[in-house]
Design an enzyme around this catalytic site. Structure first.
Site, mmCIF file in Angstrom:
data_model
loop_
_atom_site.group_PDB
_atom_site.id
_atom_site.type_symbol
_atom_site.label_atom_id
_atom_site.label_comp_id
_atom_site.label_asym_id
_atom_site.label_seq_id
_atom_site.Cartn_x
_atom_site.Cartn_y
_atom_site.Cartn_z
ATOM 1 C CB SER A 84 37.318 -8.338 70.575
ATOM 2 O OG SER A 84 36.137 -7.579 70.729
ATOM 3 N N GLY A 115 38.311 1.480 60.956
ATOM 4 C CA GLY A 115 39.170 0.507 60.310
ATOM 5 C C GLY A 115 38.756 -0.923 60.536
ATOM 6 C CG ASN A 162 45.443 -6.106 59.785
ATOM 7 O OD1 ASN A 162 44.219 -6.219 59.850
ATOM 8 N ND2 ASN A 162 46.072 -5.027 60.202
ATOM 9 C CB THR A 182 29.681 12.473 66.205
ATOM 10 O OG1 THR A 182 29.963 11.648 65.063
ATOM 11 C CG2 THR A 182 28.410 13.270 65.967
ATOM 12 C CB ILE A 196 51.899 13.611 60.992
ATOM 13 C CG1 ILE A 196 51.057 14.780 61.503
ATOM 14 C CG2 ILE A 196 53.380 13.856 61.268
ATOM 15 C CD1 ILE A 196 51.023 14.913 63.012
ATOM 16 C CD GLU A 260 52.165 -4.116 51.818
ATOM 17 O OE1 GLU A 260 52.391 -3.290 52.717
ATOM 18 O OE2 GLU A 260 51.378 -5.064 51.943
ATOM 19 C CG HIS A 275 51.752 -2.353 63.143
ATOM 20 N ND1 HIS A 275 51.790 -2.737 61.821
ATOM 21 C CD2 HIS A 275 50.682 -1.532 63.257
ATOM 22 C CE1 HIS A 275 50.777 -2.177 61.173
ATOM 23 N NE2 HIS A 275 50.101 -1.442 62.022
ATOM 24 C CB CYS A 825 68.837 11.026 80.793
ATOM 25 S SG CYS A 825 70.512 10.382 80.916
ATOM 26 C CG MET A 871 50.980 5.545 117.190
ATOM 27 S SD MET A 871 51.030 7.312 117.608
ATOM 28 C CE MET A 871 50.427 7.284 119.304
ATOM 29 N N GLY A 873 55.778 2.586 121.204
ATOM 30 C CA GLY A 873 55.223 1.387 121.832
ATOM 31 C C GLY A 873 54.538 0.436 120.868
ATOM 32 C CG HIS A 1182 31.739 -12.702 89.169
ATOM 33 N ND1 HIS A 1182 32.915 -12.031 89.408
ATOM 34 C CD2 HIS A 1182 31.819 -13.887 89.839
ATOM 35 C CE1 HIS A 1182 33.684 -12.770 90.187
ATOM 36 N NE2 HIS A 1182 33.054 -13.888 90.461
ATOM 37 C CE LYS A 1211 36.520 -15.841 90.570
ATOM 38 N NZ LYS A 1211 36.329 -15.522 92.009
#
Length: 1573
Positions: A84, A115, A162, A182, A196, A260, A275, A825, A871, A873, A1182, A1211
């Site tokens: 963001s 990035g 981008n 880290t 890869i 490019e 993407h 499948c 149940m 009844g 909130h 909201k």
């Protein structure tokens, strides 16, 4: 720490830009100061990186400045983390800050981060002062090998990522691998995906390096961090080599194509599709993970186009899986993090259209030719149809139209042999090279599991043609994680035996699990045999199925093992293959009858011999085998025979289409039983078959001339029965008798991937083929292929590869295109089956997404049957009949079915057979109902049906398959009172009390139910008369019929009232008054006070009673809200589990909306999303602190990103400190609404925030003076909102009119004026009496014209001014309401007719939810109003409408207006027999005759006779209202009809027009009272 000699330089664009090393902070600072002089250096990072590294970088840099005596300064700037921040607003913020710091053109920016930081800071550098220098210091692996290199910079826009940026090369890229220490493991793997990718498209050697070292890398990665030690010390050289290989590739490509032009496109392998997935799945699924999915899809696309070999796809998939990267949206990792997100194919294609590689509208994708090589040196143009096929879940198969065809098809390696070879080679000593290996889901699961167990390592040679297995000689270890096997039954059974050999220590266990289908497939006999031999095995869920955990101190004991082998030969093979590693030689005895699929047992024994272990069959004991102790010795090479079961499909295509097909590597010498299919099945059916030892060729007879087989035993080739069945479906060439084929010997097929016999029967029926089940088989009546029906809803494949492939064969001869659901499948055994159909047979395939497979349609199937539990009844039978009537379903009482079946009442069954036997019979009836009636039925079960484990499993699986299990309950005291008066029922087992029974069963009911309905209670009394109404509202939500959210989206403005009472009962006296003008009601559950609660949190049943009471007291949708203390409510923050259960229950109660706070854990939010059904989620946050800024909305955007993954509505509520906060909110609203479809509720709390409430148009929360308190600071009433909106010009005054003559005494002006006043609207309403209709045109063109009613004599003539008409206006041929619709500058006048609404709404209110379906109604009179009356009764569900009028001819004229399905019966008062009069029972009557007209005596007497036959709850409406109580009403009242007067209908008709004009609902009672006055 590194010195300069340890730093590796990689050139790019002719410069030594990229520097790679370990621990090079000092080097970076020194090198920058020496080579890049500046007055100002600025490090820009984010708030995640800053605490870890910024202080160290600052101190090192400042010390270097001091040491170098440089005249320079270092500045730092920290921004919020996440995508963001990569936006125009953040770019502007950084630039403004740089200017305030007096930064000039010599400034050097240093981007320290991932990035997002690199792209953003690079773009700032490219444009600040027309371009300044910058340096990349990537801190993530992904940024190190990808985004930091090559000079691409940019920001995101609302339309895509981008899309705005520049090529701007950095001075340096410093890759310091110490940052990886880290980095969370998942983020490292995220970067490995890009590595890869680079290897897969550019360099096979690099790819092999990755293939061969996944275990080493992941072991280091998952090693716990030790203070002072670098996590990757042990693999530094390997890690550096892998990273450098990727960096060098990218640098090489960028150098050849900086901007490019084409070649650089290749770096986007996996990105075109990846993407598109990322646009939906991010941030839950990371960039590299989406690219991994994209790589597999783009590789599959290359294979589908005939460019890439299947083994290369398998190799790529295996590599990705070995690094724990997802390979599809159904991958467990994706399900774990983003199961709530869906990826519609058309949405993906839409996202793919916004791709920089595209040529105009042509999509370009990087297509692989082989591992390490692309098809072209740039991205390749691919059609949308081909992309759609790859992305789609389902496939439409066209008819095969070729008259002659001769094709050679080589099926993939045998699944059975591949899995056995993998086990034997992994358990063996030495290295074995397997060729013709099946690359499929099943073998992938097997290989991954064997690696996790430490059994072997795998690598590839010959471009992926050869799998190299390095066996570990049977040395096994407990894996770190559970072994997930999907629906791979072969792998599950073989691995259960292998896992029993693992010696476990310290309580460690091997856990085997799979998908939901695997969790119901049997494995009990194998487990029983292993347990008897000393293995500790536990079922973790359902008895007899996975998941299992296994532990053993010394592995398998050996000796005599007895095994039941009548269900699956794989149990036998599992023990055979692991037996050599037992402590003692094994004698395996197969008991319980003739073993199934003997040929597969023989296959296993033959293969074991090839790996050095000889099994001998006893000559003295039947079905007994002796297995010596030993170890497998791997042969250097083992070739896997092609799959004979798979070979049946292309051969069957030849058979049914009259063409020729050869399978070159399956013949009579095969180990596989299915190799006999062509000779034993197709040849007798009329095919010409040529079979050698190694090949099989089939030439089909002319199309339509196949012969049925009277009887064939397929016990030796059971899997092939599916193929035989679809061929038999069109085998109808007989000289006499029925064209029936009977297949036997296949009982084991009921417990395969699904019940294949039942599935075949069910799916063949969709083609119009008559079939049925035999005890151990199936019969099929052949049909002329030209008469095959189109399966309208498609062929459901049951996650079964053989079902899918079999029906794809039959689809080729079906005259119409056939939809096959879940094409993926087939990956279990023939991943490229569809490619074979497309390439080898030239069949046209089209990607599709069926309603049945669309997850957005909800988890409940269309027309799903409903089973009621609860149940004794509780009212199951009564409520079941109500549901059946309202849904037009059939009702069954399962107790009555049981009594009919056993031919004795329940009490006698229990007396004679006992409770346990009764429960078993009850279970059988339940199973029969679920099997035979999956749709269109309502069944009331016995109260104790949930007592048996097996029955509870049935109910749970019924819900999983899309059925509804509705738990019906009422206050327990009422149940006890009711049962005390009913002496016909048997006493509970062991004389238990009702309280004890309910206490025991309560948990089971909750476990089994998908929904919950509790009868409404008021003042300790069940409101029986409200149940129908309450149930109607409930069903609308749980069946998906409700369109509440859609209606809200189309309204100009909407509001909801917040109820904050301790009990709903307290709100009822004023409920109608306080909800005036509201569109929904919010129940603040945190305000409810359960008198029986000990911890202040209301119980589920108490809350259910409150919701039930509210639902039967209002027509408004219900919002269920739990507001925590930290979010401004009363619910404890630390009671998340209790809140989750309450919110889940709200979904089961059928609440329209549930408010879910974004502060709950992701686990809770995921569970809520997965179980929401058709309930809509309002994701809320909130900010009570008032510190979050709408102008710098990074925190808000993070909440939007999170919420958008789950929300139907978002909201967000801030706290206004001044009026300007509201204006900033509106700017935020404008920006965000332009980029998303999810509706937003945005406003600020507090006194200053009231303006934002006024400006919020969607679902604004409101209060009312009669409520005990405002639910939030700053809330306004509906009237206050409207009045304020008038003042700011949001609502403009409009003029409304009544057209007609004479109308001076009309009550419409007072009706509408009262409504406007009550709701704070500025409009006026006046009578416009005119002599000609043409005079109204000048009124219609007024700029402030808001709408008009039309009465006599202009209802027809005014139609010439209308631009469009409603269906009702067309039907009646008259307009009584004019609605102006303004679209820009254009005015469209819509004519409607609400005359019928006055009648309809009057009845709806009087009936209070009671249905008129299948009842009789009467309309008295045949004038104009009678048409509206008939129309209304039909809409209300009345099935037969009687019409009585003094003039018979007029009655017939009215009847002729309506279609036959209105079922109008004319009553001739002069000739109707008295017995017919007495036989008519009425539920609804409308009189349309004036009150002052005296009726003929015969007509009056017939009316009285008909009124005397009143059904319970009958409603009488007299449309006359002068006088208010007419003579006919007096007659009806005396006969106890519920009477309504015409003035009520008049007011309701007027308020219907009011709603069409304003979108608001006015208060009926107050308006009606004013009209009467």
């Amino acid at each position: 720490m590194s010195n300069e000699s340890n730093i590796i330089t990689v050139p790019i664009l002719g410069k030594d830009t990229v520097r790679v090393g370990f621990g090079i902070h000092q080097y970076i600072c020194t090198e920058i100061l020496e080579n890049f002089k500046s007055s100002t250096y600025v490090v820009i990072t984010d708030s995640n990186i800053a605490p870890l590294y910024l202080e160290k970088i600052e101190s090192t840099f400042n010390k270097s400045i001091k040491d170098a005596k440089a005249e320079a300064r270092l500045l730092t700037y920290v921004i919020p983390p996440g995508e963001s921040s990569k936006c125009r607003a953040m770019k502007a913020e950084i630039e403004d800050w740089l200017l305030t710091q007096s930064c000039t053109r010599d400034t050097i920016l240093i981007a320290m981060g991932g990035g997002v930081i690199g792209d953003l800071v690079g773009y700032v550098a490219a444009s600040f002062m027309r371009g300044i220098r910058f340096i990349q210091m990537p801190t993530t692996l992904l940024a190190m090998v990808d985004s930091s290199i090559g000079g691409k910079t940019g920001i995101d826009t609302p339309l895509g990522k981008n899309l705005v940026g520049a090529f701007w090369q950095p001075l340096r890229v410093y890759v310091d691998m110490v940052f990886l220490h880290t980095l969370p493991p998942r983020q490292v793997i995220n970067g490995l995906s890009e590595i890869i990718k680079t290897a897969a498209m550019w360099n096979e050697n690099d790819f092999q390096l990755l293939e061969n070292n996944s275990a080493v890398l992941l072991d280091a990665l998952n090693k716990p961090s030790v203070p002072g030690e670098y996590k990757f010390d042990s693999i530094k050289p390997l890690l550096q080599k892998i990273i450098l290989s990727s960096i060098r590739t990218k640098c090489e490509v960028v150098t050849l194509d900086e901007h490019e032009g084409g070649l650089r496109n290749l770096l986007n392998f996996g990105h075109s599709i990846g993407h598109a997935y990322e646009a939906i799945l991010y941030p839950q699924i990371l960039h590299g993970e989406c690219v991994a999915i994209g790589m597999v899809k783009e590789a599959e696309l290359a294979r589908y186009l005939g460019i890439l070999k299947p083994n290369a796809v398998g190799r790529l998939t295996k590599c990705l899986v070995s690094y724990n990267l997802p390979i599809s949206v159904n991958d467990p990792k994706v399900k774990k993090y983003a199961s709530f997100k869906h990826c519609p194919v058309e949405k993906l294609i839409e996202y793919m259209a916004v791709d920089k590689k595209n040529q105009g509208s042509k999509k370009r994708i990087v297509i692989l030719k082989a591992i390490g090589e692309t098809y072209e040196k740039h991205a390749t143009v691919v059609s949308d149809d081909d992309i759609r096929f790859i992305l789609s879940r389902d496939v439409k198969v066209d008819e095969f139209t070729k008259s002659s065809w001769d094709v050679v098809v080589t099926p993939p390696g045998s699944k059975s042999i591949s899995n056995r070879a993998l086990v034997l080679a992994a358990m063996g000593n030495g290295t074995c090279r397997l060729t013709n290996m099946l690359h499929s889901d099943d073998t992938q699961f097997m290989m991954s599991a064997l690696e996790s167990l430490g059994a072997a390592t795998f690598s590839w040679e010959d471009g992926g043609e050869t799998l190299v297995v390095k066996g570990n000689g049977g040395k096994l270890a407990v894996p770190k994680e559970e072994l997930y096997l999907g629906n791979a039954g072969t792998a599950a059974r073989f691995l259960t035996g292998i896992a029993a050999l693992v010696s476990s220590k310290d309580g460690a266990k091997v856990v085997l699990t799979g998908n939901h289908r695997m969790k119901v497939r049997p494995i009990g006999p194998l487990v029983d045999a292993l347990r008897a031999n000393g293995c500790e095995i536990n079922y973790l869920e359902k008895q007899g199925s996975l998941p299992l955990d296994l532990s053993s101190k010394n592995g398998l004991k050996g000796g005599i093992i007895e095994l039941a082998a009548t269900v699956s030969s794989q149990y036998v093979s599992s023990i055979l293959m692991c037996a050599p590693y037992a402590s003692q030689p094994v004698t395996l005895k197969l008991v319980g009858g003739k073993p199934i699929s003997q040929l597969y047992i023989d296959m296993t024994i033959a293969m074991m011999a090839s790996f050095g272990v000889n099994v001998t069959k006893s000559t003295t004991e039947e079905n007994t085998y002796n297995i010596p102790c030993g170890k497998y010795q791997n042969p250097p090479h083992y070739e896997i025979e092609s799959d004979a079961s798979s070979a049946t499909y292309p051969l069957a295509i030849a058979a049914i289409t009259g063409t020729k097909c050869t399978v070159p590597n399956i013949g009579s010498a095969s180990l596989q039983g299915d190799a006999r299919f062509a000779c034993d099945v197709l040849r007798p059916m009329g095919c010409t078959v040529e079979q050698t030892a190694t090949s099989t060729t089939v030439q089909g007879p002319p199309k339509g001339t196949l012969k049925p087989l009277e009887s064939i035993d397929m016990e030796t080739m059971t899997d092939a029965f599916l193929t035989a069945s679809v061929v038999a479906a069109v085998a109808c060439n007989v000289s006499e008798g029925d064209p029936v084929t009977r297949i036997t010997g296949i009982a084991n097929q009921r417990v395969k991937e699904c019940n294949r016999i039942a599935a075949m029967v069910h799916e063949l029926a969709k083609f119009g083929v008559r079939t049925g089940e035999l005890e151990d088989g199936i019969y099929i009546f052949g049909k002329n292929y030209k008469e095959l029906k189109k399966p309208e809803e498609g062929i459901y494949t049951y996650d079964d590869h053989r079902i899918a492939m079999s029906f794809s064969v039959l689809s080729l001869i079906c005259p119409s295109r056939t939809l096959i659901i879940d094409k993926a499948c087939v990956e279990k055994t023939w991943p490229y089956w569809w490619d074979v159909l497309h390439q080898s047979f030239g069949v046209k395939l089209t990607g599709a997404t069926s309603v049945a497979s669309d997850p957005l349609k909800g988890s409940i199937s269309k027309n799903a049957s409903i089973i009621l539990i609860g149940m004794r009844g509780a009212g199951k039978t009564t409520i079941g009949k109500i549901i059946a009537k309202q849904l037009n379903f059939k009702f069954l009482d399962l107790d009555e079915l049981l009594e009919d079946y056993l031919e004795m009442p329940i009490a006698e069954v229990i007396f004679r057979m006992g409770w346990d036997a009764f429960r078993l019979e009850e279970h059988k009836v339940l199973r029969k109902f679920i099997t035979e009636h999956p749709e269109g039925y309502v069944a009331a079960s016995g109260g104790g049906v949930i007592e048996m484990d097996e029955s509870r499993n049935l109910l749970s699986n019924f819900v999983k398959e899309g059925g509804i299990v509705l738990h019906v309950h009422r206050n327990l005291e009422h149940i006890k009172s009711y049962l005390s008066e009913d002496q016909t029922r048997p006493t509970y087992k062991d004389q238990e009390s009702i309280d004890d029974v309910y206490k025991r069963r309560h948990v089971w009911y909750r476990e089994c139910r998908s929904h919950y309905f509790i009868s409404p209670v008021l003042s300790n009394q069940v409101i029986d008369e409200k149940i129908q109404y309450s149930m109607s509202r409930f069903l609308d939500v749980v069946t998906g019929s409700s369109q509440v959210l859609q209606k809200f989206k189309t309204k100009k403005r909407s509001t909801f009232l917040t109820l904050n009472y301790p009990r709903i009962e307290d709100a009822l006296p004023t409920l109608r008054d306080v909800t005036v003008g509201c569109d929904a009601i919010e129940v603040r559950v945190d305000y409810l006070k359960d008198p029986k609660s000990s911890n202040g949190i209301s119980s589920l049943d108490f809350v259910a009673e409150q919701i039930s009471l509210l639902r039967c007291s209002t027509t408004l949708p219900i919002i269920f809200t739990i507001r925590t203390i930290s979010q401004g409510g009363l619910f404890p923050n630390d009671k998340e589990e209790e809140a989750k259960e309450l919110m889940l229950s709200a979904m089961r109660y059928g609440c329209d909306f549930v408010d879910v706070e974004l502060g709950w854990s992701s686990e809770t939010i995921n569970i809520l999303y997965q179980h929401k059904g058709y309930t809509k989620l309002i994701m809320s946050w909130h900010d009570l602190s008032g510190t979050w800024s709408w102008a710098r909305p990074h925190e808000w955007m993070q909440k939007v990103e999170l919420a958008s993954s789950y929300a139907d509505v978002i909201k967000l509520v801030g706290m206004a400190n001044n009026l300007n906060d509201n204006l900033e909110l509106e700017e935020f609203r404008t920006r965000i609404t332009n980029s998303m479809d999810i509706p937003l509720i945005l406003f600020n709390m507090g006194r200053f925030g009231q303006l934002s409430r006024i400006l919020n148009k969607f679902m604004t929360p409101v209060t009312h003076p009669l409520l005990p308190s405002k639910a939030a600071p700053g809330q306004l009433t509906v009237k206050q909102l409207n009045e304020a909106r008038v003042l700011i010009g949001e609502i403009l005054p409009e003029k409304f009119f009544l057209f007609g003559k004479p109308i001076k005494h009309s009550r419409s002006p007072i009706l509408h004026s009262t409504a406007y006043e009550l709701l704070g609207l500025p409009h006026t309403y006046e009578a416009f009496e005119t002599d000609t209709v043409d005079e109204v045109q000048k009124v219609l063109n007024l700029p402030d014209f808001g709408g008009a009613n039309v009465t006599i004599p202009y209802k027809l003539s005014v139609m010439k001014f209308m631009d469009e008409l409603s269906d009702e206006a067309r039907f009646f041929g008259a307009v009584n309401t004019i609605i102006p619709i303004r679209i820009g500058d254009k005015l469209v006048l819509r004519g409607d007719n609400t005359d019928w609404r006055g009648i309809y709404d009057t009845f709806a209110n009087a009936l209070d939810g009671v249905s008129l379906r299948d009842t009789n109604g009467l309309v008295i009179g045949a004038g104009g109003t009678s048409r509206a009356a008939i129309y209304s009764l039909h809409r209300l569900g009345v099935s037969r409408i009687y019409l009585l009028n003094r003039t018979l001819a007029n009655s017939y004229r009215v009847q002729d207006v309506f279609p036959p399905d209105y079922n109008i019966h004319i009553i001739d008062s002069d000739n109707i027999p008295s017995e017919e009069l007495s036989s008519v029972t009425l539920s609804a009557v409308v009189s349309t005759i004036p009150a002052d007209i005296e009726l003929p005596e015969k007509v009056a007497s017939v009316i009285k006779a008909l009124l005397a036959n009143k059904a319970d709850g009958g409603v009488f409406l007299d449309m006359a209202y002068k006088p208010l109580h007419t003579p006919l009403m007096a007659v009806a009242s005396d006969l106890e009809w519920k009477c309504c007067n015409g003035l009520e209908a008049l007011v309701r008709q007027g308020l219907a027009s009011f709603h069409l004009w304003t979108g608001m609902t006015a208060p009926f009672d107050a308006v009606y009272q004013k009209v009467i006055e």
